[in-house]
Write a protein that holds these residues in place. Structure first.
Motif, PDB file in Angstrom:
ATOM      1  N   VAL A  10       0.873  -1.160   0.000  1.00  0.00           N
ATOM      2  CA  VAL A  10       0.000   0.000   0.000  1.00  0.00           C
ATOM      3  C   VAL A  10       0.913   1.213   0.000  1.00  0.00           C
ATOM      4  CG1 VAL A  10      -1.755   1.283   1.282  1.00  0.00           C
ATOM      5  CG2 VAL A  10      -1.772  -1.221   1.312  1.00  0.00           C
ATOM      6  N   ALA A  11       0.706   2.088  -0.938  1.00  0.00           N
ATOM      7  CA  ALA A  11       1.531   3.283  -1.013  1.00  0.00           C
ATOM      8  C   ALA A  11       0.789   4.451  -0.376  1.00  0.00           C
ATOM      9  CB  ALA A  11       1.873   3.601  -2.467  1.00  0.00           C
ATOM     10  N   ILE A  12       1.301   4.921   0.750  1.00  0.00           N
ATOM     11  CA  ILE A  12       0.757   6.124   1.384  1.00  0.00           C
ATOM     12  C   ILE A  12       1.930   6.938   1.895  1.00  0.00           C
ATOM     13  CG2 ILE A  12      -1.452   5.100   2.042  1.00  0.00           C
ATOM     14  CD1 ILE A  12      -0.404   4.881   4.895  1.00  0.00           C
ATOM     15  N   GLY A  13       1.690   8.153   2.133  1.00  0.00           N
ATOM     16  CA  GLY A  13       2.754   9.005   2.642  1.00  0.00           C
ATOM     17  C   GLY A  13       2.182  10.243   3.292  1.00  0.00           C
ATOM     18  N   LEU A  19      -0.516  10.115  10.534  1.00  0.00           N
ATOM     19  CA  LEU A  19      -1.703   9.869  11.365  1.00  0.00           C
ATOM     20  C   LEU A  19      -1.895   8.374  11.611  1.00  0.00           C
ATOM     21  CD1 LEU A  19      -4.147  12.471   9.794  1.00  0.00           C
ATOM     22  CD2 LEU A  19      -3.112  12.562  12.078  1.00  0.00           C
ATOM     23  N   PHE A  20      -1.657   7.551  10.591  1.00  0.00           N
ATOM     24  CA  PHE A  20      -1.789   6.111  10.746  1.00  0.00           C
ATOM     25  C   PHE A  20      -0.767   5.576  11.750  1.00  0.00           C
ATOM     26  CE2 PHE A  20      -0.650   1.741   9.452  1.00  0.00           C
ATOM     27  CZ  PHE A  20      -1.860   1.129   9.713  1.00  0.00           C
ATOM     28  N   ASP A  21       0.468   6.028  11.653  1.00  0.00           N
ATOM     29  CA  ASP A  21       1.497   5.588  12.600  1.00  0.00           C
ATOM     30  C   ASP A  21       1.164   6.033  14.023  1.00  0.00           C
ATOM     31  OD1 ASP A  21       3.020   4.125  10.819  1.00  0.00           O
ATOM     32  OD2 ASP A  21       4.369   5.790  10.350  1.00  0.00           O
ATOM     33  N   ASP A  22       0.617   7.234  14.181  1.00  0.00           N
ATOM     34  CA  ASP A  22       0.168   7.690  15.503  1.00  0.00           C
ATOM     35  C   ASP A  22      -0.942   6.777  16.031  1.00  0.00           C
ATOM     36  OD1 ASP A  22       1.969   9.786  15.384  1.00  0.00           O
ATOM     37  OD2 ASP A  22       0.451  11.328  14.962  1.00  0.00           O
ATOM     38  N   TYR A  23      -1.886   6.441  15.155  1.00  0.00           N
ATOM     39  CA  TYR A  23      -2.984   5.535  15.511  1.00  0.00           C
ATOM     40  C   TYR A  23      -2.423   4.179  15.962  1.00  0.00           C
ATOM     41  CZ  TYR A  23      -6.900   2.327  14.851  1.00  0.00           C
ATOM     42  OH  TYR A  23      -7.852   1.355  15.046  1.00  0.00           O
ATOM     43  N   ARG A  24      -1.490   3.642  15.168  1.00  0.00           N
ATOM     44  CA  ARG A  24      -0.885   2.343  15.481  1.00  0.00           C
ATOM     45  C   ARG A  24      -0.237   2.371  16.859  1.00  0.00           C
ATOM     46  NH1 ARG A  24       3.828   0.364  15.878  1.00  0.00           N
ATOM     47  NH2 ARG A  24       4.893   2.163  15.024  1.00  0.00           N
ATOM     48  N   GLU A  25       0.486   3.419  17.166  1.00  0.00           N
ATOM     49  CA  GLU A  25       1.153   3.522  18.467  1.00  0.00           C
ATOM     50  C   GLU A  25       0.151   3.675  19.606  1.00  0.00           C
ATOM     51  OE1 GLU A  25       4.357   6.332  18.625  1.00  0.00           O
ATOM     52  OE2 GLU A  25       5.138   5.661  16.686  1.00  0.00           O
ATOM     53  N   ARG A  26      -0.856   4.521  19.429  1.00  0.00           N
ATOM     54  CA  ARG A  26      -1.871   4.725  20.478  1.00  0.00           C
ATOM     55  C   ARG A  26      -2.594   3.430  20.812  1.00  0.00           C
ATOM     56  NH1 ARG A  26      -3.288   8.967  17.490  1.00  0.00           N
ATOM     57  NH2 ARG A  26      -5.250   8.025  16.835  1.00  0.00           N
TER      58      ARG A  26
END
Length: 156
Positions: A10-13, A19-26
């Motif tokens: 999946v290509a995102i940036g 925001l996704f990485d913040d979500y993953r960590e939370r």
């Protein structure tokens, strides 16, 4: 039988990735793959309970002032009218006047929503909320989607 994992990219940036990485960590997902799987399962469950005929579990939370005119009796009466759907009820005293009631319901999604609306809409309820989930697995531990029109056993 264990299913083979399929890798796809999946290509995102930019901001979406941040925001996704913040979500993953939370939410304490160990990696992006687990976070994507969690979001996929959640979306499939949300979609499943949109079907009025899906077997569903509902958690209804109510906060009310128990001094409000006969509210405890009205809530109990509503539950007694639907004994086949009420699994359990927990009552907690929050302070001298306010109570929290948590009611676990089981039935078809439409019926669970209707009963929840009746409980939340009872005169004297300060706030109420329904959390709805599919009663059976939408995706089993092997990643197999259910709800496709027939039931069948899976070896685990």
């Amino acid at each position: 039988m264990k299913e083979t994992l399929v890798r796809f990219s999946v290509a995102i940036g930019g901001e979406l990735l941040r925001l996704f990485d913040d979500y993953r960590e939370r939410h304490r997902y160990p990696n992006r793959s687990e976070a994507v799987r969690g979001l996929m399962r959640s979306a499939l469950i949300d979609e499943a309970v949109c079907d009025e005929e899906t077997d569903a579990m509902g958690v209804v939370t109510l906060i009310y002032d128990h001094h409000s005119s006969r509210i405890s009796k009205r809530l109990t009466d509503i539950q007694h009218e639907h004994l086949e759907m009420v699994v359990t009820t927990t009552h907690v005293h929050l302070d001298a006047a306010r109570c929290l009631e948590v009611i676990l319901l089981r039935g078809k999604a439409a019926a669970v929503r209707n009963l929840s609306d009746d409980l939340i809409g009872t005169k004297g309820v300060e706030t109420g909320r329904l959390v709805l989930a599919a009663a059976s697995a939408v995706v089993d531990g092997q990643g197999h989607a259910h709800g496709h029109g027939h039931a069948h056993p899976h070896p685990h």
